[in-house]
Design a protein around this motif. Structure first.
Motif, short mmCIF file in Angstrom:
data_model
loop_
_atom_site.label_atom_id
_atom_site.label_comp_id
_atom_site.label_asym_id
_atom_site.label_seq_id
_atom_site.Cartn_x
_atom_site.Cartn_y
_atom_site.Cartn_z
N TYR A 46 11.79 1.38 0.72
CA TYR A 46 10.55 1.86 0.12
C TYR A 46 10.85 2.68 -1.14
O TYR A 46 11.89 3.33 -1.23
N GLY A 78 5.80 3.47 -0.57
CA GLY A 78 5.23 2.13 -0.67
C GLY A 78 6.12 1.28 -1.55
O GLY A 78 7.28 1.60 -1.78
N LYS A 82 1.42 4.92 1.19
CA LYS A 82 1.04 5.81 2.29
C LYS A 82 1.33 7.24 1.88
O LYS A 82 2.35 7.52 1.24
N ASN A 83 0.45 8.14 2.26
CA ASN A 83 0.56 9.55 1.91
C ASN A 83 0.68 10.39 3.17
O ASN A 83 -0.22 10.37 4.02
N VAL A 84 1.78 11.13 3.28
CA VAL A 84 2.02 11.99 4.43
C VAL A 84 2.18 13.42 3.93
O VAL A 84 3.02 13.70 3.08
N THR A 127 -6.86 12.23 0.12
CA THR A 127 -6.02 11.04 -0.04
C THR A 127 -4.89 10.92 0.97
O THR A 127 -4.20 9.91 0.99
N LYS A 167 -7.81 11.61 4.18
CA LYS A 167 -8.81 10.57 3.93
C LYS A 167 -9.84 10.64 5.05
O LYS A 167 -9.57 11.21 6.12
N ASP A 200 0.82 -1.20 0.00
CA ASP A 200 0.00 0.00 0.00
C ASP A 200 0.86 1.25 0.00
O ASP A 200 1.86 1.33 0.69
N GLY A 255 -8.26 9.35 8.00
CA GLY A 255 -6.92 9.89 8.20
C GLY A 255 -6.73 10.48 9.59
O GLY A 255 -7.69 10.62 10.36
N ARG A 297 5.13 10.42 -0.37
CA ARG A 297 4.37 9.21 -0.66
C ARG A 297 5.34 8.04 -0.70
O ARG A 297 6.40 8.15 -1.31
N LEU A 311 2.87 6.11 12.66
CA LEU A 311 2.92 5.20 11.52
C LEU A 311 3.48 3.82 11.88
O LEU A 311 3.40 2.90 11.06
N ASP A 325 -3.02 10.02 4.29
CA ASP A 325 -3.21 9.16 5.45
C ASP A 325 -2.96 9.93 6.73
O ASP A 325 -3.68 9.77 7.72
#
Length: 191
Positions: A33, A57, A5-7, A69, A89, A3, A92, A55, A157, A71
């Motif tokens: 990653y 993953g 992940k968006n920070v 979008t 999200k 997946d 989120g 981002r 996280l 997280d």
């Protein structure tokens, strides 16, 4: 690592949002990653808004985080959390520094800083508020609040298996390594 992940890091110019996102990016890359990062400086040198998108993953194709979008939103200042909350999200989280930096309209007296920003956000999303500036000040340097927030993010996280001490030691100036390591640990503990 399937997946993405968006920070989203947000703050005001001079708070160290870009440094915190670079440390995160370097740690994630070192751990294997695929990472994409983008920065928006805006009027950062004039105390304006700064945002950085990270981002990560197994495979990431774009550095851009669209509305709805993210997280996790890491906000270095209360109003910036409110300004960028639309990027989260539905499930989120916000990690926010319970700190206020008045904008130019507030400083000039044309408007007032709104009260209850964190409480209003808590009605809509999961908010983890810490006084990172006070924690950093207690450690001897309020400018390390960015690394306090980074520690809180890493804890949120669950990214414990990365050599954050090594990454921080490689990234910050040698004179500030010990202080930043303490700030990072304090941020993790605050969560």
């Amino acid at each position: 690592m399937t997946d993405v992940k968006n920070v989203l890091f947000v703050g005001v110019g001079g708070q160290g949002t870009i440094l915190a996102s670079k440390i995160l990016t370097m740690g994630l890359i070192a751990h294997g990653y695929d990472v994409k990062m983008s920065e928006v400086h805006g009027m950062s040198q004039r105390g304006g808004s700064v945002s950085t998108q990270v981002r990560f993953g197994a495979k990431v194709y774009s550095p851009i985080i669209g509305e709805g979008t993210a997280d996790i939103l890491v906000s270095f200042e209360e109003m910036e959390a409110a300004r960028y909350a639309k990027f989260l999200k539905k499930d989120g989280k916000i990690v926010v520094n319970a700190c206020r930096i008045p904008s130019m309209p507030v400083l000039s007296g044309t408007c007032q800083y709104p009260e209850g920003v964190i409480a209003a956000l808590q009605e809509c999303v999961s908010v983890l508020a810490i006084d990172a500036t006070q924690i950093a000040s207690d450690l001897g340097n309020p400018k390390s609040a960015n690394v306090v927030l980074l520690g809180a993010l890493v804890e949120a996280l669950g990214l414990h298996d990365i050599d954050w001490k090594g990454i921080i030691s490689q990234t910050v100036k040698k004179n500030f390594v010990d202080m930043n390591l303490q700030a990072f640990e304090a941020g993790m503990a605050a969560m």
